[in-house]
Design a protein around this motif. Structure first.
Motif, PDB file in Angstrom:
ATOM      1  N   THR A 167      39.028  49.796  23.116  1.00 21.82           N
ATOM      2  CA  THR A 167      38.310  48.708  22.440  1.00 21.82           C
ATOM      3  C   THR A 167      38.042  47.551  23.399  1.00 21.82           C
ATOM      4  O   THR A 167      37.575  46.508  22.965  1.00 21.82           O
ATOM      5  N   THR A 168      38.317  47.728  24.685  1.00 25.01           N
ATOM      6  CA  THR A 168      38.083  46.652  25.665  1.00 25.01           C
ATOM      7  C   THR A 168      36.630  46.694  26.124  1.00 25.01           C
ATOM      8  O   THR A 168      36.328  46.989  27.275  1.00 25.01           O
ATOM      9  N   ARG A 172      35.519  48.034  29.678  1.00 26.35           N
ATOM     10  CA  ARG A 172      36.281  47.466  30.785  1.00 26.35           C
ATOM     11  C   ARG A 172      37.381  48.407  31.254  1.00 26.35           C
ATOM     12  O   ARG A 172      37.960  48.214  32.303  1.00 26.35           O
ATOM     13  N   THR A 173      37.687  49.455  30.477  1.00 24.33           N
ATOM     14  CA  THR A 173      38.716  50.415  30.852  1.00 24.33           C
ATOM     15  C   THR A 173      38.169  51.507  31.769  1.00 24.33           C
ATOM     16  O   THR A 173      38.693  51.737  32.851  1.00 24.33           O
ATOM     17  N   CYS A 174      37.077  52.177  31.338  1.00 20.99           N
ATOM     18  CA  CYS A 174      36.562  53.304  32.127  1.00 20.99           C
ATOM     19  C   CYS A 174      35.243  53.005  32.835  1.00 20.99           C
ATOM     20  O   CYS A 174      34.799  53.789  33.664  1.00 20.99           O
ATOM     21  N   THR A 209      32.878  55.414  23.597  1.00 23.06           N
ATOM     22  CA  THR A 209      32.660  56.815  23.251  1.00 23.06           C
ATOM     23  C   THR A 209      33.260  57.757  24.289  1.00 23.06           C
ATOM     24  O   THR A 209      33.489  58.924  23.993  1.00 23.06           O
ATOM     25  N   ALA A 210      33.551  57.246  25.483  1.00 15.63           N
ATOM     26  CA  ALA A 210      34.124  58.093  26.532  1.00 15.63           C
ATOM     27  C   ALA A 210      35.649  58.129  26.488  1.00 15.63           C
ATOM     28  O   ALA A 210      36.259  59.187  26.557  1.00 15.63           O
ATOM     29  N   CYS A 211      36.296  56.939  26.364  1.00 14.67           N
ATOM     30  CA  CYS A 211      37.758  56.903  26.453  1.00 14.67           C
ATOM     31  C   CYS A 211      38.447  56.383  25.191  1.00 14.67           C
ATOM     32  O   CYS A 211      39.667  56.426  25.097  1.00 14.67           O
TER      33      CYS A 211
END
Length: 108
Positions: free
Chosen positions: A55-56, A67-69, A50-52
């Protein structure tokens, strides 16, 4: 854990990293086999951060982490065990494989 799209069971690669992909769908961890990765827009079926928008995601202990942000949120759905009617579960598959290897008769 089988592929969430086709039900294929994951196998270890001969060498190198696994070609299987992980994702989260409906707040549950899922795997996507290499064959299904070549199919339709499977990434569009996964939950997004929901932030960035990535799909990781990984789901563990009732939380979903990006895992991204690094955003962490509570999983909205509680884990449950699903068994398809008529389809053998992992324990039945293991019992059948052991019977074949040990040359026993069929399990009951």
């Amino acid at each position: 854990m089988p592929c969430y799209r086709c039900g294929a069971r994951q196998t270890d690669p001969d060498h190198g990293p696994s070609p299987w992909r992980r994702g989260v769908r409906e707040d549950r961890q899922v795997l996507i086999c290499p064959d299904c990765q070549n199919g339709l827009d499977w990434a569009g079926e996964l939950d997004h951060c929901t932030a960035c928008g990535s799909t990781t995601l990984v789901c563990r202990l009732g939380e979903v982490e990006c895992r991204t942000c690094g955003q962490v949120r509570a999983a909205e759905r509680t884990p449950e065990t699903r068994v398809s009617a008529g389809a053998p579960g992992l324990s039945e598959e293991v019992a059948a494989a052991l019977s074949r290897v040990l040359r026993r008769g069929p399990t009951t």
